[in-house]
Design a protein around this motif. Structure first.
Motif, PDB file in Angstrom:
ATOM      1  N   ILE A 151       0.945  -1.288  -0.144  1.00  0.00           N
ATOM      2  CA  ILE A 151      -0.021   0.121  -0.031  1.00  0.00           C
ATOM      3  C   ILE A 151       0.746   1.252  -0.037  1.00  0.00           C
ATOM      4  O   ILE A 151       0.855   2.261  -0.841  1.00  0.00           O
ATOM      5  CB  ILE A 151      -0.999   0.002   1.385  1.00  0.00           C
ATOM      6  CG1 ILE A 151      -1.879  -1.187   1.086  1.00  0.00           C
ATOM      7  CG2 ILE A 151      -1.811   1.535   1.407  1.00  0.00           C
ATOM      8  CD1 ILE A 151      -2.710  -1.354   2.377  1.00  0.00           C
ATOM      9  N   ARG A 152       1.766   1.348   0.922  1.00  0.00           N
ATOM     10  CA  ARG A 152       2.827   2.509   0.817  1.00  0.00           C
ATOM     11  C   ARG A 152       3.537   2.627  -0.491  1.00  0.00           C
ATOM     12  O   ARG A 152       3.630   3.819  -1.088  1.00  0.00           O
ATOM     13  CB  ARG A 152       3.998   2.270   2.134  1.00  0.00           C
ATOM     14  CG  ARG A 152       3.271   2.130   3.289  1.00  0.00           C
ATOM     15  CD  ARG A 152       4.546   2.223   4.532  1.00  0.00           C
ATOM     16  NE  ARG A 152       5.370   3.395   4.583  1.00  0.00           N
ATOM     17  CZ  ARG A 152       4.930   4.722   4.916  1.00  0.00           C
ATOM     18  NH1 ARG A 152       3.978   4.744   5.521  1.00  0.00           N
ATOM     19  NH2 ARG A 152       5.557   5.642   4.645  1.00  0.00           N
ATOM     20  N   ALA A 153       3.967   1.547  -0.929  1.00  0.00           N
ATOM     21  CA  ALA A 153       4.499   1.684  -2.295  1.00  0.00           C
ATOM     22  C   ALA A 153       3.456   2.042  -3.325  1.00  0.00           C
ATOM     23  O   ALA A 153       3.791   3.003  -4.265  1.00  0.00           O
ATOM     24  CB  ALA A 153       5.086   0.356  -3.009  1.00  0.00           C
ATOM     25  N   ALA A 154       2.454   1.718  -3.505  1.00  0.00           N
ATOM     26  CA  ALA A 154       1.324   2.190  -4.410  1.00  0.00           C
ATOM     27  C   ALA A 154       0.607   3.662  -4.332  1.00  0.00           C
ATOM     28  O   ALA A 154       0.452   4.096  -5.135  1.00  0.00           O
ATOM     29  CB  ALA A 154       0.005   1.292  -4.286  1.00  0.00           C
ATOM     30  N   LEU A 155       1.064   4.048  -3.101  1.00  0.00           N
ATOM     31  CA  LEU A 155       0.704   5.418  -2.671  1.00  0.00           C
ATOM     32  C   LEU A 155       1.944   6.272  -2.820  1.00  0.00           C
ATOM     33  O   LEU A 155       1.972   7.697  -2.906  1.00  0.00           O
ATOM     34  CB  LEU A 155       0.432   5.591  -1.378  1.00  0.00           C
ATOM     35  CG  LEU A 155      -1.272   5.068  -0.769  1.00  0.00           C
ATOM     36  CD1 LEU A 155      -1.249   5.254   0.433  1.00  0.00           C
ATOM     37  CD2 LEU A 155      -2.173   5.726  -1.755  1.00  0.00           C
ATOM     38  N   GLY A 156       3.013   5.837  -3.406  1.00  0.00           N
ATOM     39  CA  GLY A 156       4.231   6.633  -3.589  1.00  0.00           C
ATOM     40  C   GLY A 156       5.125   6.964  -2.481  1.00  0.00           C
ATOM     41  O   GLY A 156       5.739   7.866  -2.391  1.00  0.00           O
ATOM     42  N   MET A 157       4.859   6.405  -1.421  1.00  0.00           N
ATOM     43  CA  MET A 157       5.520   6.462   0.031  1.00  0.00           C
ATOM     44  C   MET A 157       6.818   5.501   0.254  1.00  0.00           C
ATOM     45  O   MET A 157       6.689   4.484  -0.415  1.00  0.00           O
ATOM     46  CB  MET A 157       4.630   6.278   1.356  1.00  0.00           C
ATOM     47  CG  MET A 157       3.559   7.070   1.023  1.00  0.00           C
ATOM     48  SD  MET A 157       2.088   6.491   2.321  1.00  0.00           S
ATOM     49  CE  MET A 157       2.720   7.225   3.720  1.00  0.00           C
ATOM     50  N   GLU A 158       7.769   5.939   1.013  1.00  0.00           N
ATOM     51  CA  GLU A 158       8.748   5.221   1.196  1.00  0.00           C
ATOM     52  C   GLU A 158       8.472   4.030   2.380  1.00  0.00           C
ATOM     53  O   GLU A 158       7.530   4.185   3.049  1.00  0.00           O
ATOM     54  CB  GLU A 158       9.751   6.199   1.761  1.00  0.00           C
ATOM     55  CG  GLU A 158      10.589   7.119   1.133  1.00  0.00           C
ATOM     56  CD  GLU A 158      11.298   6.555  -0.091  1.00  0.00           C
ATOM     57  OE1 GLU A 158      12.014   5.590   0.198  1.00  0.00           O
ATOM     58  OE2 GLU A 158      11.251   7.176  -1.098  1.00  0.00           O
ATOM     59  N   PRO A 159       9.132   2.847   2.172  1.00  0.00           N
ATOM     60  CA  PRO A 159       8.761   1.768   2.949  1.00  0.00           C
ATOM     61  C   PRO A 159       9.214   2.268   4.402  1.00  0.00           C
ATOM     62  O   PRO A 159      10.065   3.039   4.794  1.00  0.00           O
ATOM     63  CB  PRO A 159       9.685   0.709   2.761  1.00  0.00           C
ATOM     64  CG  PRO A 159      10.393   1.217   1.439  1.00  0.00           C
ATOM     65  CD  PRO A 159      10.171   2.427   1.272  1.00  0.00           C
ATOM     66  N   LEU A 160       8.391   1.727   5.479  1.00  0.00           N
ATOM     67  CA  LEU A 160       8.689   2.032   6.871  1.00  0.00           C
ATOM     68  C   LEU A 160      10.118   1.495   7.540  1.00  0.00           C
ATOM     69  O   LEU A 160      10.239   0.134   6.857  1.00  0.00           O
ATOM     70  CB  LEU A 160       7.433   1.500   7.868  1.00  0.00           C
ATOM     71  CG  LEU A 160       6.505   2.355   7.967  1.00  0.00           C
ATOM     72  CD1 LEU A 160       5.219   1.569   8.495  1.00  0.00           C
ATOM     73  CD2 LEU A 160       6.517   3.761   8.167  1.00  0.00           C
ATOM     74  N   VAL A 161      10.750   1.956   8.004  1.00  0.00           N
ATOM     75  CA  VAL A 161      12.014   1.477   8.472  1.00  0.00           C
ATOM     76  C   VAL A 161      12.020   1.093   9.897  1.00  0.00           C
ATOM     77  O   VAL A 161      11.328   1.956  10.664  1.00  0.00           O
ATOM     78  CB  VAL A 161      13.296   2.428   8.617  1.00  0.00           C
ATOM     79  CG1 VAL A 161      14.657   1.929   9.186  1.00  0.00           C
ATOM     80  CG2 VAL A 161      13.562   2.895   7.074  1.00  0.00           C
ATOM     81  N   GLU A 162      12.023  -0.159  10.383  1.00  0.00           N
ATOM     82  CA  GLU A 162      11.576  -0.587  11.667  1.00  0.00           C
ATOM     83  C   GLU A 162      12.685   0.049  12.700  1.00  0.00           C
ATOM     84  O   GLU A 162      14.031   0.224  12.256  1.00  0.00           O
ATOM     85  CB  GLU A 162      11.972  -2.117  11.758  1.00  0.00           C
ATOM     86  CG  GLU A 162      10.723  -2.793  11.387  1.00  0.00           C
ATOM     87  CD  GLU A 162      10.587  -4.241  11.642  1.00  0.00           C
ATOM     88  OE1 GLU A 162      11.085  -4.534  12.736  1.00  0.00           O
ATOM     89  OE2 GLU A 162      10.397  -5.063  10.837  1.00  0.00           O
ATOM     90  N   ALA A 163      12.282   0.891  13.667  1.00  0.00           N
ATOM     91  CA  ALA A 163      13.068   1.329  14.766  1.00  0.00           C
ATOM     92  C   ALA A 163      13.831   0.210  15.561  1.00  0.00           C
ATOM     93  O   ALA A 163      13.354  -0.919  15.840  1.00  0.00           O
ATOM     94  CB  ALA A 163      12.140   2.098  15.645  1.00  0.00           C
TER      95      ALA A 163
END
Length: 195
Positions: A151-163
């Motif tokens: 979903i993030r990729a389809a919205l053009g967002m960067e992947p979440l980086v796990e803290a």
């Protein structure tokens, strides 16, 4: 249509409906996005031998204490067999124990024996089918995080980086001195005579 009726019924009557079932129930959410956004999905997954067999044993002991036989039945002695025969699912285990108890009582036994458990276990092909369905459900829930990434990729967002979790400082027992704080030796031998 049936899902729309269910949705309307809940909305009109201000009701909360709890649906429980196998992983097949998840297929209905693929059909209706409006129902899906009004839904909370909880997964009670099966026990995994390599991950939480100990928890399975706890459940087995709970069943063991509730079997109404003259002598206590030691289910834990047959834990691996019962795990395999139930494929790690508590509902299958409960039904299996019910069948074994019925057989034991019919032969007027004082407790459930291994032969009762073996006689009443589901056939291998049935257990294999149940295991395949449970594994498919497990994969569905494992893939939920992958769906978030899609979903993030389809919205053009960067992947979440796990803290990364900060490492907790080592705990020290109260009243014990840290060795690194104690002086190892005196540089001035004359100072040692004064002490």
């Amino acid at each position: 249509d049936q899902l729309d009726v269910l949705k309307s019924f809940c909305y009109d009557e201000k009701l909360i409906i709890l649906l429980t079932g196998t992983y097949d129930l998840l297929n209905m959410f693929e059909l209706n996005g409006q129902l899906l956004r009004r839904t909370a999905i909880f997964n009670f997954s099966r026990y995994q031998f390599d991950k939480n067999f100990r928890h399975f044993l706890i459940g087995l002991k709970a069943f063991q204490g509730r079997i109404p036989t003259d002598e206590p039945t030691n289910l834990v002695a047959h834990a691996e067999f019962l795990f395999e025969s139930s494929v790690g699912l508590v509902g299958i285990l409960k039904n299996h124990l019910d069948r074994a108890l019925k057989v034991a009582l019919q032969r007027k036994a004082v407790m459930i024996e291994l032969k009762d458990l073996q006689q009443t276990a589901l056939p291998s092909h049935a257990r294999w089918k149940i295991l395949q369905e449970a594994s498919a459900g497990d994969r569905f829930f494992e893939n939920l995080t992958q769906t978030d990434e899609n979903i993030r990729a389809a919205l053009g967002m960067e992947p979440l980086v796990e803290a990364t979790k900060p490492t907790a400082p080592a705990t020290q027992r109260v009243g014990l001195r840290k060795v690194i704080n104690d002086p190892v030796g005196l540089k001035d031998p004359e100072a040692a005579k004064e002490v």
